[in-house]
Design a protein around this motif. Structure first.
Motif, PDB file in Angstrom:
ATOM      1  N   THR A 104     -79.120 -20.604 -61.225  1.00 18.03           N
ATOM      2  CA  THR A 104     -79.712 -19.356 -60.713  1.00 18.03           C
ATOM      3  C   THR A 104     -78.681 -18.230 -60.680  1.00 18.03           C
ATOM      4  O   THR A 104     -78.997 -17.077 -61.000  1.00 18.03           O
ATOM      5  CB  THR A 104     -80.303 -19.567 -59.308  1.00 18.03           C
ATOM      6  OG1 THR A 104     -79.293 -20.148 -58.454  1.00 18.03           O
ATOM      7  CG2 THR A 104     -81.510 -20.486 -59.368  1.00 18.03           C
ATOM      8  N   SER A 105     -77.441 -18.552 -60.322  1.00 14.71           N
ATOM      9  CA  SER A 105     -76.381 -17.540 -60.271  1.00 14.71           C
ATOM     10  C   SER A 105     -76.042 -17.033 -61.673  1.00 14.71           C
ATOM     11  O   SER A 105     -75.871 -15.831 -61.887  1.00 14.71           O
ATOM     12  CB  SER A 105     -75.129 -18.113 -59.619  1.00 14.71           C
ATOM     13  OG  SER A 105     -75.394 -18.513 -58.293  1.00 14.71           O
ATOM     14  N   LEU A 165     -78.015 -17.130 -64.330  1.00 10.65           N
ATOM     15  CA  LEU A 165     -79.155 -16.384 -64.851  1.00 10.65           C
ATOM     16  C   LEU A 165     -79.209 -14.976 -64.252  1.00 10.65           C
ATOM     17  O   LEU A 165     -79.457 -13.994 -64.965  1.00 10.65           O
ATOM     18  CB  LEU A 165     -80.457 -17.132 -64.555  1.00 10.65           C
ATOM     19  CG  LEU A 165     -81.728 -16.580 -65.214  1.00 10.65           C
ATOM     20  CD1 LEU A 165     -81.612 -16.638 -66.729  1.00 10.65           C
ATOM     21  CD2 LEU A 165     -82.959 -17.361 -64.751  1.00 10.65           C
ATOM     22  N   GLN A 166     -78.942 -14.865 -62.963  1.00  3.14           N
ATOM     23  CA  GLN A 166     -78.954 -13.559 -62.302  1.00  3.14           C
ATOM     24  C   GLN A 166     -77.854 -12.656 -62.866  1.00  3.14           C
ATOM     25  O   GLN A 166     -78.075 -11.468 -63.121  1.00  3.14           O
ATOM     26  CB  GLN A 166     -78.771 -13.735 -60.791  1.00  3.14           C
ATOM     27  CG  GLN A 166     -78.802 -12.438 -59.992  1.00  3.14           C
ATOM     28  CD  GLN A 166     -80.104 -11.673 -60.142  1.00  3.14           C
ATOM     29  OE1 GLN A 166     -81.177 -12.272 -60.252  1.00  3.14           O
ATOM     30  NE2 GLN A 166     -80.013 -10.348 -60.164  1.00  3.14           N
ATOM     31  N   ALA A 167     -76.668 -13.228 -63.077  1.00  9.13           N
ATOM     32  CA  ALA A 167     -75.558 -12.454 -63.641  1.00  9.13           C
ATOM     33  C   ALA A 167     -75.883 -11.982 -65.057  1.00  9.13           C
ATOM     34  O   ALA A 167     -75.530 -10.866 -65.454  1.00  9.13           O
ATOM     35  CB  ALA A 167     -74.282 -13.293 -63.639  1.00  9.13           C
ATOM     36  N   LYS A 219     -78.881 -11.318 -66.241  1.00 10.20           N
ATOM     37  CA  LYS A 219     -79.839 -10.228 -66.101  1.00 10.20           C
ATOM     38  C   LYS A 219     -79.121  -8.926 -65.750  1.00 10.20           C
ATOM     39  O   LYS A 219     -79.398  -7.866 -66.320  1.00 10.20           O
ATOM     40  CB  LYS A 219     -80.867 -10.563 -65.020  1.00 10.20           C
ATOM     41  CG  LYS A 219     -81.829 -11.673 -65.399  1.00 10.20           C
ATOM     42  CD  LYS A 219     -82.763 -12.002 -64.235  1.00 10.20           C
ATOM     43  CE  LYS A 219     -83.713 -13.140 -64.592  1.00 10.20           C
ATOM     44  NZ  LYS A 219     -84.596 -13.507 -63.451  1.00 10.20           N
ATOM     45  N   GLU A 220     -78.190  -9.001 -64.805  1.00  8.17           N
ATOM     46  CA  GLU A 220     -77.456  -7.814 -64.382  1.00  8.17           C
ATOM     47  C   GLU A 220     -76.573  -7.276 -65.507  1.00  8.17           C
ATOM     48  O   GLU A 220     -76.382  -6.054 -65.624  1.00  8.17           O
ATOM     49  CB  GLU A 220     -76.607  -8.141 -63.151  1.00  8.17           C
ATOM     50  CG  GLU A 220     -77.447  -8.451 -61.911  1.00  8.17           C
ATOM     51  CD  GLU A 220     -76.607  -8.929 -60.740  1.00  8.17           C
ATOM     52  OE1 GLU A 220     -75.363  -9.034 -60.914  1.00  8.17           O
ATOM     53  OE2 GLU A 220     -77.190  -9.201 -59.662  1.00  8.17           O
ATOM     54  N   TYR A 235     -81.179 -14.019 -72.601  1.00 12.94           N
ATOM     55  CA  TYR A 235     -80.090 -13.072 -72.371  1.00 12.94           C
ATOM     56  C   TYR A 235     -78.851 -13.378 -73.217  1.00 12.94           C
ATOM     57  O   TYR A 235     -78.078 -12.477 -73.533  1.00 12.94           O
ATOM     58  CB  TYR A 235     -79.715 -13.071 -70.884  1.00 12.94           C
ATOM     59  CG  TYR A 235     -80.879 -12.728 -70.004  1.00 12.94           C
ATOM     60  CD1 TYR A 235     -81.260 -11.397 -69.806  1.00 12.94           C
ATOM     61  CD2 TYR A 235     -81.648 -13.726 -69.392  1.00 12.94           C
ATOM     62  CE1 TYR A 235     -82.356 -11.074 -69.018  1.00 12.94           C
ATOM     63  CE2 TYR A 235     -82.746 -13.414 -68.603  1.00 12.94           C
ATOM     64  CZ  TYR A 235     -83.095 -12.087 -68.420  1.00 12.94           C
ATOM     65  OH  TYR A 235     -84.188 -11.767 -67.651  1.00 12.94           O
TER      66      TYR A 235
END
Length: 378
Positions: free
Chosen positions: A277-278, A280-282, A284-285, A313
């Motif tokens: 999750t971390s 994937l979030q990074a 996206k950002e 991504y």
């Protein structure tokens, strides 16, 4: 005389199924741009020109363009075969190419190929020694006793009379070490037990020894015995070292200087480690990236299509791996003499594999499933 030292192009290579041809074309163009700026007199291409003995046609075309570019610039090329190359294929038309100042030693013909050049300071002698296995010298030796790799290289060098009062440059594609040590990477071909090792002391009398085979740029034993390294990283073990061109300047005898020109890459290469999750979030950002990526997940639980989600991504995600979890030191051992219920056995199994206990909800689910199977709890 100024020389560019390059090796291990591995044209046509694939890394985790990804073709490197566009990356290789890009970096070769950057090398030529450096040549236009630095004006070398020659370029040393020290083996593993191709990645396979039968390279794809696109790789052959790329080498053709590269050699033609050096010839148009009036820069001499000195090229030897490596352990990945077909010596016979590289050797083809070598006598014709020599007329264009492209000197190719693909096959071993009983002794190193010798080329004499001159500059403002006098003669410079180049010795081209293609990749050698002990069996390759058998047709040229009277002795029947087999040689080691080191003895083979020593014997080959003894087949030419080298005047060490002159300036001498050697090209060799071997596993050269100093006191048994050299910095290796995951993308190189390794021989069990290091039996192919050759000690750097064999080359101490040369003014410069240009080595190929290892992909990390490094000196071996002395400052002027060097691996240039590959121009691109071909494994994630190489990403922490800069890739580039080693520049050698030979002036009068005993006066040699070295410099290193970094090379850019078409795609970066990096490693990302953490929970899914971390990461994937990074991603996206960050807005995504075309870097070649290796992801190492530290999650404990199963995940739904992590590769597919990350490639949204990171389209050049090369490999996704789960971090290896060491078996806990305080893990419980099962005794055959102990009386345990199926639920207790399952709980122990889950703890051993996952490194944590079942939650109350999970315990309830397992108990219900067991009861539905008609076994009940014993």
């Amino acid at each position: 005389m100024k020389l560019f030292h390059l090796s291990d192009l591995h044209l046509g290579k694939r890394v985790y199924g990804f073709s490197m041809l566009q990356d290789q074309k890009y970096v070769l163009e950057k090398i030529l741009e450096l040549a236009d700026k630095e004006k070398p007199d020659g370029v040393l291409l020290v083996g593993d020109i191709y990645d396979k003995s039968v390279p794809p046609i696109e790789a052959v075309q790329l080498l053709d363009e590269f050699l033609t570019a050096w010839r148009k610039r009036g820069i001499a090329v000195f090229l030897i075969s490596g352990n990945h190359d077909s010596a016979q294929r590289l050797h083809f038309a070598s006598r014709l190419l020599e007329e264009e100042s492209i000197y190719v030693a693909g096959e071993f013909t009983g002794k190193p190929h010798h080329i004499k050049k001159e500059d403002h300071y006098g003669e410079i002698h180049f010795y081209l020694l293609p990749f050698l296995k002990p069996a390759m010298t058998t047709p040229f030796r009277e002795e029947e006793e087999p040689l080691s790799y080191e003895e083979t290289v020593k014997w080959a060098l003894e087949q030419v009379e080298i005047d060490f009062s002159k300036r001498n440059v050697l090209l060799a594609h071997q596993f050269v070490t100093w006191r048994g040590k050299a910095e290796e990477s995951d993308s190189e071909t390794k021989v069990l037990g290091g039996v192919d090792a050759v000690d750097a002391s064999l080359f101490f009398n040369f003014d410069y020894t240009a080595l190929g085979h290892l992909h990390q740029p490094q000196k071996i034993g002395k400052e002027f015995i060097r691996y240039s390294g590959s121009p691109l990283p071909y494994s994630f073990s190489e990403i922490r070292r800069k890739k580039g061109v080693t520049v050698v300047e030979l002036r009068e005898k005993g006066d040699v200087s070295l410099s290193f020109l970094p090379l850019p890459s078409l795609h970066g290469m990096r490693e990302i480690k953490g929970e899914f999750t971390s990461i994937l979030q990074a991603a996206k950002e960050e807005g995504g990236s075309t870097d070649y990526v290796r992801v190492i997940l530290t999650d404990q639980d199963a995940l739904h299509d992590p590769v597919g989600q990350l490639r949204t991504y990171y389209p050049n995600l090369m490999t996704l791996e789960m971090e290896k979890r060491e078996r806990r030191q305080n893990s419980k051992t099962l005794s055959l003499q102990e009386e345990r219920s199926p639920l207790e056995l399952f709980q122990l199994f889950y703890e051993e594999r996952q490194g944590k206990s079942l939650s109350d909800a999970q315990k309830k689910t397992v108990k219900t499933l067991w009861q539905e199977m008609g076994e009940g709890e014993s």
